[in-house]
Enzyme design. Structure first.
Site, PDB file in Angstrom:
ATOM      1  N   ILE A  20       0.845  -1.197   0.000  1.00 44.99           N
ATOM      2  CA  ILE A  20       0.000   0.000   0.000  1.00 44.99           C
ATOM      3  C   ILE A  20       0.882   1.250   0.000  1.00 44.99           C
ATOM      4  O   ILE A  20       0.573   2.246  -0.663  1.00 44.99           O
ATOM      5  CB  ILE A  20      -0.971  -0.022   1.207  1.00 44.99           C
ATOM      6  N   ASP A  39      11.157   3.697   5.227  1.00 44.02           N
ATOM      7  CA  ASP A  39      10.842   2.302   5.561  1.00 44.02           C
ATOM      8  C   ASP A  39      12.007   1.706   6.341  1.00 44.02           C
ATOM      9  O   ASP A  39      13.152   2.147   6.211  1.00 44.02           O
ATOM     10  CB  ASP A  39      10.603   1.488   4.285  1.00 44.02           C
ATOM     11  N   ASP A  60      12.821   3.364  11.427  1.00 41.79           N
ATOM     12  CA  ASP A  60      12.210   2.264  12.182  1.00 41.79           C
ATOM     13  C   ASP A  60      11.245   2.921  13.148  1.00 41.79           C
ATOM     14  O   ASP A  60      11.662   3.553  14.123  1.00 41.79           O
ATOM     15  CB  ASP A  60      13.281   1.461  12.928  1.00 41.79           C
ATOM     16  N   SER A 140      -7.360   0.023   9.914  1.00 40.37           N
ATOM     17  CA  SER A 140      -7.780  -1.260   9.321  1.00 40.37           C
ATOM     18  C   SER A 140      -9.233  -1.457   9.721  1.00 40.37           C
ATOM     19  O   SER A 140      -9.660  -0.972  10.778  1.00 40.37           O
ATOM     20  CB  SER A 140      -6.936  -2.395   9.902  1.00 40.37           C
ATOM     21  N   TYR A 152      -2.946  -6.737  16.793  1.00 38.40           N
ATOM     22  CA  TYR A 152      -3.040  -5.805  15.656  1.00 38.40           C
ATOM     23  C   TYR A 152      -4.349  -5.009  15.696  1.00 38.40           C
ATOM     24  O   TYR A 152      -4.337  -3.769  15.556  1.00 38.40           O
ATOM     25  CB  TYR A 152      -2.937  -6.637  14.380  1.00 38.40           C
ATOM     26  N   LYS A 156      -4.963  -0.885  15.869  1.00 38.58           N
ATOM     27  CA  LYS A 156      -5.607  -0.122  14.792  1.00 38.58           C
ATOM     28  C   LYS A 156      -6.792   0.687  15.333  1.00 38.58           C
ATOM     29  O   LYS A 156      -7.049   1.805  14.881  1.00 38.58           O
ATOM     30  CB  LYS A 156      -6.036  -1.066  13.667  1.00 38.58           C
TER      31      LYS A 156
HETATM   32  N1  LIG Z   1      -2.990  -5.430   2.988  1.00 34.93           N
HETATM   33  C1  LIG Z   1      -4.113  -5.459   3.683  1.00 34.93           C
HETATM   34  O1  LIG Z   1      -4.998  -6.290   3.435  1.00 34.93           O
HETATM   35  C2  LIG Z   1      -4.348  -4.459   4.794  1.00 34.93           C
HETATM   36  C3  LIG Z   1      -5.610  -4.434   5.414  1.00 34.93           C
HETATM   37  C4  LIG Z   1      -5.840  -3.521   6.424  1.00 34.93           C
HETATM   38  C5  LIG Z   1      -4.852  -2.623   6.792  1.00 34.93           C
HETATM   39  N2  LIG Z   1      -3.634  -2.682   6.188  1.00 34.93           N
HETATM   40  C6  LIG Z   1      -2.631  -1.712   6.628  1.00 34.93           C
HETATM   41  O2  LIG Z   1      -2.042  -1.092   5.501  1.00 34.93           O
HETATM   42  C7  LIG Z   1      -0.723  -0.696   5.820  1.00 34.93           C
HETATM   43  C8  LIG Z   1       0.234  -1.220   4.765  1.00 34.93           C
HETATM   44  O3  LIG Z   1       0.172  -2.625   4.754  1.00 34.93           O
HETATM   45  P1  LIG Z   1       0.626  -3.488   3.501  1.00 34.93           P
HETATM   46  O4  LIG Z   1      -0.441  -4.492   3.284  1.00 34.93           O
HETATM   47  O5  LIG Z   1       1.075  -2.618   2.418  1.00 34.93           O
HETATM   48  O6  LIG Z   1       1.852  -4.285   4.169  1.00 34.93           O
HETATM   49  P2  LIG Z   1       3.348  -4.483   3.678  1.00 34.93           P
HETATM   50  O7  LIG Z   1       3.919  -5.526   4.584  1.00 34.93           O
HETATM   51  O8  LIG Z   1       3.415  -4.689   2.212  1.00 34.93           O
HETATM   52  O9  LIG Z   1       4.007  -3.069   4.012  1.00 34.93           O
HETATM   53  C9  LIG Z   1       4.340  -2.672   5.306  1.00 34.93           C
HETATM   54  C10 LIG Z   1       5.631  -1.878   5.210  1.00 34.93           C
HETATM   55  O10 LIG Z   1       5.925  -1.363   6.517  1.00 34.93           O
HETATM   56  C11 LIG Z   1       7.301  -1.562   6.741  1.00 34.93           C
HETATM   57  N3  LIG Z   1       7.543  -1.635   8.187  1.00 34.93           N
HETATM   58  C12 LIG Z   1       7.176  -2.624   9.036  1.00 34.93           C
HETATM   59  N4  LIG Z   1       7.592  -2.335  10.282  1.00 34.93           N
HETATM   60  C13 LIG Z   1       8.226  -1.137  10.205  1.00 34.93           C
HETATM   61  C14 LIG Z   1       8.892  -0.325  11.154  1.00 34.93           C
HETATM   62  N5  LIG Z   1       9.015  -0.698  12.437  1.00 34.93           N
HETATM   63  N6  LIG Z   1       9.401   0.848  10.739  1.00 34.93           N
HETATM   64  C15 LIG Z   1       9.318   1.219   9.438  1.00 34.93           C
HETATM   65  N7  LIG Z   1       8.734   0.489   8.489  1.00 34.93           N
HETATM   66  C16 LIG Z   1       8.192  -0.685   8.874  1.00 34.93           C
HETATM   67  C17 LIG Z   1       7.665  -2.852   6.042  1.00 34.93           C
HETATM   68  O11 LIG Z   1       9.066  -2.954   5.770  1.00 34.93           O
HETATM   69  C18 LIG Z   1       6.821  -2.744   4.774  1.00 34.93           C
HETATM   70  O12 LIG Z   1       7.526  -2.130   3.719  1.00 34.93           O
HETATM   71  C19 LIG Z   1      -0.444  -1.215   7.229  1.00 34.93           C
HETATM   72  O13 LIG Z   1      -0.685  -0.172   8.149  1.00 34.93           O
HETATM   73  C20 LIG Z   1      -1.466  -2.307   7.399  1.00 34.93           C
HETATM   74  O14 LIG Z   1      -1.781  -2.529   8.749  1.00 34.93           O
HETATM   75  C21 LIG Z   1      -3.356  -3.572   5.197  1.00 34.93           C
END
Ligand SMILES: NC(=O)c1ccc[n+]([C@@H]2O[C@H](COP(=O)([O-])OP(=O)(O)OC[C@H]3O[C@@H](n4cnc5c(N)ncnc54)[C@H](O)[C@@H]3O)[C@@H](O)[C@H]2O)c1
Length: 262
Positions: A20, A39, A60, A140, A152, A156
């Site tokens: 995302i 990231d 981080d 979320s 989680y 959220k």
């Molecule tokens: N994909 C889904 O279905 C979904 C659904 C609901 C909410 N979300 C939310 O969307 C957002 C993005 O999720 P995504 O699906 O793209 O996941 P993803 O795993 O593809 O991306 C998450 C990114 O966050 C980075 N990250 C993790 N911990 C970190 C830290 N401590 N410091 C800095 N960077 C860090 C990771 O390296 C990764 O690049 C998140 O907040 C997730 O909770 C996703």
């Protein structure tokens, strides 16, 4: 919008190397923002930044010193940040509460809740000084109801409460704060999880009104809108981008969501 401006406005995206996050970087860049990709995965942050013409840097969000250092780097080396998307999160697999690993609980709370709070305060310093800015936090749909994501989901829900607190505390200082709540979104990581058989996309699709899952670009569109001046009177709200999962929740008691033919 920032489109066409000689000095483009600067947006920072945490988790910008993720599914995302990268969609958000692409969408904001297309709207004319100069985007800083932040990231924990530094290599990928640089790769995403290169692909979209932005700037990559490590952060981080589980470490306050790293957040402060990243915010100072962006203000010093790139310029004044007027848009912040807090997308980074520690994700979780489903389990029962009694099976919760205490160390993972601590990590998820530290990253998702404390990390998002500290990211807002660190990047908010410049916005407060300039009395201008917009922040979008990523929640979320698990925030709104019961789910087997024991740590989680509560983080959220906390992000929504925090976003509303900041929206009111900083509203008269010219800063808007909103939350985008994705439903199941087809990121590369989620697709890989389907391929490993850990999650079943068909089960999820049955719970949606639209009969499909969400694309990362659709979440990015909502984030870009809320960061833009088109949303200039919108603050303290949650926008769910969930293909209608929340709306469809009670339909399983009545045999499920009707298909297109019935
Ligand atoms: N994909 C889904 O279905 C979904 C659904 C609901 C909410 N979300 C939310 O969307 C957002 C993005 O999720 P995504 O699906 O793209 O996941 P993803 O795993 O593809 O991306 C998450 C990114 O966050 C980075 N990250 C993790 N911990 C970190 C830290 N401590 N410091 C800095 N960077 C860090 C990771 O390296 C990764 O690049 C998140 O907040 C997730 O909770 C996703």
């Amino acid at each position: 919008m920032a489109t066409g401006e000689l000095n483009p406005r600067i947006a920072a995206v945490t988790g910008g190397a993720g599914g995302i996050g990268e969609a958000c970087v692409a969408r904001l860049t297309a709207s004319g923002w100069r985007v800083v990709v932040l990231d924990r995965d530094e290599e990928r942050a640089h790769a995403v930044a290169k692909a979209h013409g932005g700037v990559g840097h490590r952060i981080d969000i589980g470490d306050s010193a790293s957040i402060e250092a990243a915010a100072e780097f962006v203000e010093r080396e790139v310029g004044p940040v007027s848009g912040l998307a807090c997308v980074a999160a520690h994700l979780e697999n489903p389990h029962r509460p009694e099976a919760q690993d205490p160390a993972e609980w601590d990590d998820i709370v530290r990253v998702n809740l404390t990390g998002t709070f500290r990211t807002m305060t660190a990047f908010g310093k410049g916005m407060l000084a300039r009395r201008s800015g917009a922040i979008v936090n990523v929640g979320s749909i698990t925030a709104f109801n019961s789910s087997p994501l024991q740590a989680y989901g509560p983080t959220k829900a906390g992000i929504i409460n925090m976003s509303r607190n900041f929206a009111v505390a900083w509203g008269r200082k010219g800063i808007r704060v909103n939350t985008v709540c994705p439903g199941p979104t087809r990121t590369p990581a989620v697709e890989a999880s389907y391929a490993r058989g850990e999650r079943n996309p068909e089960t999820m699709i049955r719970q949606t009104a639209l009969g499909r899952l969400v694309q990362p670009s659709e979440v990015a569109n909502a984030i870009a809108f809320l960061l833009s001046d088109d949303a200039s009177a919108i603050t303290g709200i949650e926008v769910s981008v969930d293909a209608g999962v929340l709306a469809a929740q009670l339909w399983s008691m009545y045999g499920g969501v009707p298909d297109a033919e019935s």
